[in-house]
Structure formats: structure tokens, C-alpha cells
Design a protein around this motif. Sequence first.
Motif, PDB file in Angstrom:
ATOM      1  N   SER A 156       0.719  -1.202  -0.003  1.00  2.98           N
ATOM      2  CA  SER A 156       0.061   0.202  -0.058  1.00  2.98           C
ATOM      3  C   SER A 156       0.765   1.128  -0.105  1.00  2.98           C
ATOM      4  O   SER A 156       2.245   1.146   0.259  1.00  2.98           O
ATOM      5  N   ILE A 157       0.396   2.297  -0.081  1.00  2.00           N
ATOM      6  CA  ILE A 157       0.770   3.725  -0.134  1.00  2.00           C
ATOM      7  C   ILE A 157       1.684   3.846   1.096  1.00  2.00           C
ATOM      8  O   ILE A 157       2.858   4.468   1.343  1.00  2.00           O
ATOM      9  N   ASN A 158       0.787   3.567   2.079  1.00  4.41           N
ATOM     10  CA  ASN A 158       1.481   3.907   3.391  1.00  4.41           C
ATOM     11  C   ASN A 158       2.741   2.883   3.749  1.00  4.41           C
ATOM     12  O   ASN A 158       3.665   3.188   4.575  1.00  4.41           O
ATOM     13  N   GLN A 159       2.556   1.619   3.266  1.00  7.47           N
ATOM     14  CA  GLN A 159       3.690   0.658   3.542  1.00  7.47           C
ATOM     15  C   GLN A 159       4.834   1.124   2.871  1.00  7.47           C
ATOM     16  O   GLN A 159       6.144   1.011   3.117  1.00  7.47           O
ATOM     17  N   ILE A 160       4.581   1.888   1.619  1.00  6.28           N
ATOM     18  CA  ILE A 160       5.878   2.221   0.568  1.00  6.28           C
ATOM     19  C   ILE A 160       6.483   3.455   1.462  1.00  6.28           C
ATOM     20  O   ILE A 160       7.837   3.707   1.615  1.00  6.28           O
ATOM     21  N   HIS A 161       5.628   4.198   2.185  1.00  8.37           N
ATOM     22  CA  HIS A 161       6.160   5.550   3.182  1.00  8.37           C
ATOM     23  C   HIS A 161       7.224   4.730   4.255  1.00  8.37           C
ATOM     24  O   HIS A 161       8.106   5.399   4.527  1.00  8.37           O
ATOM     25  N   LYS A 162       6.627   3.811   4.740  1.00 11.44           N
ATOM     26  CA  LYS A 162       7.420   3.169   5.896  1.00 11.44           C
ATOM     27  C   LYS A 162       8.747   2.474   5.497  1.00 11.44           C
ATOM     28  O   LYS A 162       9.619   2.819   6.060  1.00 11.44           O
ATOM     29  N   ALA A 163       8.461   1.988   4.168  1.00 14.35           N
ATOM     30  CA  ALA A 163       9.797   1.157   3.844  1.00 14.35           C
ATOM     31  C   ALA A 163      10.837   2.219   3.374  1.00 14.35           C
ATOM     32  O   ALA A 163      11.869   1.804   3.749  1.00 14.35           O
ATOM     33  N   PHE A 164      10.326   3.576   2.808  1.00 15.17           N
ATOM     34  CA  PHE A 164      11.450   4.253   2.613  1.00 15.17           C
ATOM     35  C   PHE A 164      11.636   5.595   3.976  1.00 15.17           C
ATOM     36  O   PHE A 164      12.291   6.466   3.887  1.00 15.17           O
ATOM     37  N   ALA A 165      11.131   5.063   5.013  1.00 15.88           N
ATOM     38  CA  ALA A 165      11.103   6.091   6.243  1.00 15.88           C
ATOM     39  C   ALA A 165      10.807   7.431   5.869  1.00 15.88           C
ATOM     40  O   ALA A 165      11.601   8.408   6.194  1.00 15.88           O
ATOM     41  N   ILE A 166       9.736   7.745   5.222  1.00 20.34           N
ATOM     42  CA  ILE A 166       9.316   8.995   5.086  1.00 20.34           C
ATOM     43  C   ILE A 166       8.305   9.591   5.738  1.00 20.34           C
ATOM     44  O   ILE A 166       7.144   8.798   6.163  1.00 20.34           O
ATOM     45  N   ARG A 167       8.528  10.586   6.403  1.00 18.82           N
ATOM     46  CA  ARG A 167       7.594  11.360   7.530  1.00 18.82           C
ATOM     47  C   ARG A 167       6.731  12.507   7.058  1.00 18.82           C
ATOM     48  O   ARG A 167       5.780  12.616   7.423  1.00 18.82           O
ATOM     49  N   ASP A 168       7.487  13.269   6.419  1.00 22.56           N
ATOM     50  CA  ASP A 168       6.650  14.851   6.087  1.00 22.56           C
ATOM     51  C   ASP A 168       5.817  14.480   5.063  1.00 22.56           C
ATOM     52  O   ASP A 168       5.828  13.763   3.990  1.00 22.56           O
ATOM     53  N   ARG A 169       4.801  15.349   5.010  1.00 22.76           N
ATOM     54  CA  ARG A 169       3.630  14.959   4.220  1.00 22.76           C
ATOM     55  C   ARG A 169       3.941  15.594   2.808  1.00 22.76           C
ATOM     56  O   ARG A 169       3.732  14.818   1.835  1.00 22.76           O
ATOM     57  N   LYS A 170       4.765  16.451   2.220  1.00 20.75           N
ATOM     58  CA  LYS A 170       5.014  16.714   0.956  1.00 20.75           C
ATOM     59  C   LYS A 170       5.772  15.342   0.219  1.00 20.75           C
ATOM     60  O   LYS A 170       5.377  15.483  -0.750  1.00 20.75           O
ATOM     61  N   THR A 171       6.753  14.922   1.088  1.00 18.84           N
ATOM     62  CA  THR A 171       7.466  13.763   0.414  1.00 18.84           C
ATOM     63  C   THR A 171       6.712  12.719   0.080  1.00 18.84           C
ATOM     64  O   THR A 171       6.655  11.846  -0.772  1.00 18.84           O
ATOM     65  N   LYS A 172       5.792  12.433   0.920  1.00 20.85           N
ATOM     66  CA  LYS A 172       4.688  11.461   1.276  1.00 20.85           C
ATOM     67  C   LYS A 172       3.823  11.553  -0.189  1.00 20.85           C
ATOM     68  O   LYS A 172       3.792  10.605  -0.974  1.00 20.85           O
TER      69      LYS A 172
END
Length: 753
Positions: free
Chosen positions: A31-47
Motif C-alpha cells: 500500500s502507499i502507507n507501506q511504501i512510506h514506511k519502507a522509505f522512512a518518509i514522515r513529512d507530508r510533501k514527500t509522502k
Amino acid sequence: MPTSPKEQRFLAALQKEILEFFELNDYRSYSINQIHKAFAIRDRKTKELYADIVHKLALENRLIKQSDGNYRYDNESFQTEGRVDHVNARFAFVIPDDGSKDIWVATSDLMNAKDGDRVRVQARKPSEKKKNDRPEGEVIEILDRKSSEIVGVIQVTPHYSFLIPDSKKIYEDIYIPKTETLEANHLDKVIVEVTRWGTPGKKAEGRVIKVLGKSGENETEMHSILAEFGLPYEFPEQVELAAEAIPTEISAEEIKRRKDLRKILSFTIDPKDAKDFDDAISYQKLKNGNIEIGVHIADVSHYVKPGSVLDQEAYRRATSVYLVDRVVPMLPEKLSNGLCSLRPNEDKLTFSTLFEFDPNGIIVKEWFGKTIIHSDRRFAYEEAQVLIEHEGESTDPYEPVIKDLNRIAKKLREHRFSHGSVNFETVEVKFELDEHGTPLAVFPRERKDAHKLIEEFMLMANKKVAEYVHELKKTEPRNTMVYRVHEAPDPEKLRVFSAFAKKFGYQVSTEPKQVSQSFNALMENVEGKAEEHVLQSLAVRTMSKARYSTDAIGHFGLAFPFYSHFTSPIRRYPDVMTHRLLQLYLEKGNSPERAPLEIQCKHCSDREKLAADAERASVKYKQVEYMALHEPQIFDGIITGVTEFGIFVEIGETSCEGLVRMVDLNDDYYDLDKENYRIVGKSNGRVFSFGDAVKVKVRDTNLAKRTIDLELVGMRSNGQRFENNRIRKRQSRSSHVIPRGKSRKNNIGRKRR
């Protein structure tokens, strides 16, 4: 959109990085959220940026967006439909409807599909890096649940209950609200209807719809086995009423329409406890010196008309089910044990094949049609065998007849094997039960000449009916027919079996034209040897499964180009279909369309498998029950399987199979040598190989799971191991005391040895 070359290069690099991540993890979706976690992304713009790139890659078909919203790498992916075979708690296989390779699916990717469900799967062709060529995938849609009813043992608590399924392929309990137990008692066997299928992290929920009885009681367990495989054990009332309404008298008009064979010597040969006799043999010597032998089959199609409630129920069941202590018939008792059963001293309507044999046992004439017969005598196999083996002057007028039939049957058998038929003699077990169904004895079922006599004439009738229909029309498309087909062995399975047999010193050819001859030579060479049963069992597993089809592709095991099932319409629906088609062609009727009959063939094949699974489950249950009474006894056994969790051993005198668990092989740590079918001790080098003779005793039995745990005689028990460890620990606590005259160095060295 990027406004500078630098931004464009940055986004291109980021896109490449995301694609490489998906390619590296092509076995799962994200999922998109899992991708964010995999790349350790926390800020909204980068997400948002990562989400946009993933979405763009999906639009370009470089990633696949699934129905659940997740994304995955497209590694030559494809979608297909098939059934789930949930082999263990960690993963399942989806068996495609089109017969292509099975697809490996992790349990977490099943979308909570259960064993037997039809699903749509997103699969990927294996990459070149993979060692095997099996595709992997994940379920994207559940098309059809195998059943919403599940049988098992109910666990009752003060506030709620849950079901532990009997099926070894369902790995999760089912939650049952307190108000939905139907007042079942703790540990009762029940049938539960699933009202809500589970989701990840949440159990399925259901309600009790039937209480079968107390777990462990024979009647309860047999009914639960039938329920587990979705097999009925009662007829609907309207079906029973339809059977009862059939007249028992045979009208004079019906007799006139048939060939009257009532004056020709006829008899049946069946198991001594049989109640339904669907085949009889007739014998008469002709004036020209030849012999006419008739194979007469109960004319079920006369009583069961297409589309009737009897026909619908027979088709739904498709087969009789033979459990250890009972038969669950395809037809109501009035038909199966009454009107259609070829009982002695009664006129019966039959569908017959008549064969004229010359003195050398060669068929010179054949005839097919509706008849009426009158069976003169009923033989049990044991009684017929006595006549076959009897020497000297005979007092029984049937003895010369049965001996001559046996002579001809042996010629038919010899001819069959000489033309490529495979000689497999699989071992079946038989139980002696008391009035409560408790097993008193278990022993292999013997197959003697009397059994083989009947077998050969039934094979001949089935073969000749198929040949007759196929040759009626010489041009394509041929007349539609229901065939019993059997493909040649899978080349890979054959190669593996050949390599294994070679370890015992036997050669098994993998050349298609030599396989039958090679298998027969192997069976002859292993007869009476320790490895006989092991190699026979493995050889049978190498073979494809026979099935029903309208395609005349032949029967590999029998080496018949055309073969049907004609001889058991009381217990098999395909035989009823064959009777109807044969009569249609005898009356010069037009061939029906293939497609609807092919669907019926598939249904009958599926029901046959379910019935066979239920029969095996009942045998296993009784074997476990029997072995539970013989726990202290030492048995001779043979290793029939090796796995990473233990070795399977079959006990010779009872044919019961149990497991010696790896954790109980406590004299060493054992590694599985998969290629050589053995396990090997790391330190002591001790080897346990497939086919080895061992001595075992029963360690534990579990009736609910139908399992037997064994232990090798001579192996230290866990209790002994615990005591030895306790002694070693006690010694180690005092090891700081150095014996007089010894240095600390020497003492440490001694301890290490």
C-alpha cells in the motif's frame, strides 16, 4: 512538473529507486502507507511526491494497481482462476482451472480464502534467478466459497465459544457467540455455518446449525467425516418418496422389449458383506464349441429418468461413499439394495454385453443391449476362491464353470499386460469391528484369483463399450461418449521416481514407450522384498489421476485407447451416463453436444475425489483408534517418508502410518538430505532412509487429528534426556573443584572431550 534539469534528474532517480524496490520485492504488494514506511518518509510533501510517482508508474503499466488498492511489480504477471489447496499454515497453492502450473501463494496473500475456494489470482512467471519454475502470486478475488459449513469440535466458555475445525487444511478457529451454540456441550462435534468470513487479525464468525454428538463416539465421527467433505448421509424426503413410488413388478411389455436371458446360467461374485449387486456373469457353451460369456449390469437408467428428482440427487452425489463401517449410497435403498440389485432367484432388468469366445480365449462376436436375467446363485469371493483352488472330483456344479471363467480371465489379463497395462497391486486395509464400531483387528485385504476374475470381465466390458461407441461413426466429430481417461505420468515425477528406484538398484525407464514395461518389471522384481510396498506406493503417486472426460485420450494405466465406466451404475453416476448414451446410439439417435456432458464429467471427477478423501479419513480414524489400544507393543515398520519435521513409518502388520518427530530423535541433531530421501545425524552420522526397516512403538495417538506419533525402539526418550541433562548440570556445578594431582588445564580439557 519539474522546471529544471536538476529536478528532472532527481525525479528520474527517485522513480528508478522505487521501481528497483518493487522489483527486489516482487513476491508481494504494498500500500502507499507501506511504501512510506519502507522509505522512512514522515513529512507530508514527500509522502505526496512518492504517492504521485507510484500512481504514475501504475498508469504507465510499470506497476500493477490491484483491486485492494495495493501496488506490485509487473514481472510478466498474469491473472488466472483456480482452487486453493492450503497445504500448510504458511502457504497454499492455487491449482488453475486450465491445468497450468500450480501457483504458490503465501497465507498472508490469500485474502482469507480457505482450502477448496475458487479464486482469481494475480500471478507472476518465475524469474530466471529462481531455482524452480513455479509461478508465485496473490489472491485478488474470492469467486466461490467451497462451503459455508465447517465441521469440528466446539470449545465452550462462559462468555463465548469457538470451533476447532476437523479439516487439517483450515488453520484458524471460528468464533461463535454465546447465543449461537444451539446448546451444544463442550467438546461436542458440530456443524457451523460461517456468517462472517474473517479479515486479517479478526477471526471468522459462525453459528452452530447441527450438533452431531459427543466427540469420539463412532456414529458422531463417521457423520463428522461426511460433513467435513461436504458429503450427505441422508436423502431428502422427496427423493425417498420418489423411490418408493416406483413399481416393483416388471411388466410383460417391458420383458418383450428385451432379450430374455433368464434360462442361461447366471450368478454374482461379490464381497460377503455386499448388499448391492450391480453385476452378474452368465456362462453357456454353444453348439459350435465356443463359449458365450455375458456381463450383465443393473439397468439403473430404466428407473432413474433424466431430470427426475432421483436423477438430480444421484448426479449431486455422483458416487456412493464407502466408509469403514458403512456405505452411503448414491441411490435410495429401494433402488440400490432392492430393484437394481441383482439378487439371486429374482428376475432383474439389466444392460448386457455378450461375448463369444473361441477355445483359445479370443473374442469372435459381441453384442450390446437391454436384457432380463435371473441370477441362480450368489457367491462371496471366498466361496468362489474355494472352487478355483479345489482339486479332485467336484461335487459343486458351478466349479467347472468358475474354473473355466478363471482360465479365460487369466488369458485376458496376460494379453492386457503384454500390451502395456501397468501391474499395480495397491494394499487396502480391512477392519474387524465390534457392535459399537470399535476396531478389533486390522489386516491387509487379500486379492486372489476370484477378485481378478471379476475384474478382468468388468474391464473387458468397459473397454468394449467404449470401443463400440467410438467406432460407430468413422468421421470427426465422433459420437459423444463418457470416457474414463488416464494420462501418462508427468515426466518430472517420473524422473524423480526413477532416480529414487536406482538407489535400491532398480532401473526405471523414463522413455514414454518403455514406461509400462519398465514399471511392470520393477513390480515383479520387488515382490516379497522389504522395499516392495514403499516402491509400489511411490510408483502409484507418480501416476496421474484417472478422471472422466468426453475426450478419447485413452487410459495409460490399462493401455486401452478407449475405456469407459459401464459396470457400476448403482454406485457411479458416470456409468448411468454411459448407459444412456449407449442406448441412444443402439436406437440410432443423434449424438448430444459435448460441452454439457464435459461439465458433468468434471463434477463427477470432483465428487469422486471427495469420496476417496472421506474414505481415507475414515480408515485413518479407525487405524488411530486401533493403535491407541496397542501403545506398549513393539512393531516392525518401514520408513515411508522423510521430512524436515520427522520420518513417517508404516507398520507392516496393520498398514498404519505414524510419525517419528524430529524432536524425538534426541541422540543427535539430524539434517534432511532431500535429494537422497534420508536424514543424517550431524555428529554420529546415523542415517534414516526411505525404505529402511525399523522397530517402533506408539508414543501417542490423537483421534481428533487422526494422527499417530511413534518412537524408535532403542532411542532415548525425552524423560531419559531430561534426567541426563539434570545429572550433567549437577556435575557442572561442582566442576570448579580440581581433582588432586590434576592441573586446571587438564581438567578443562577433559570436560571438553
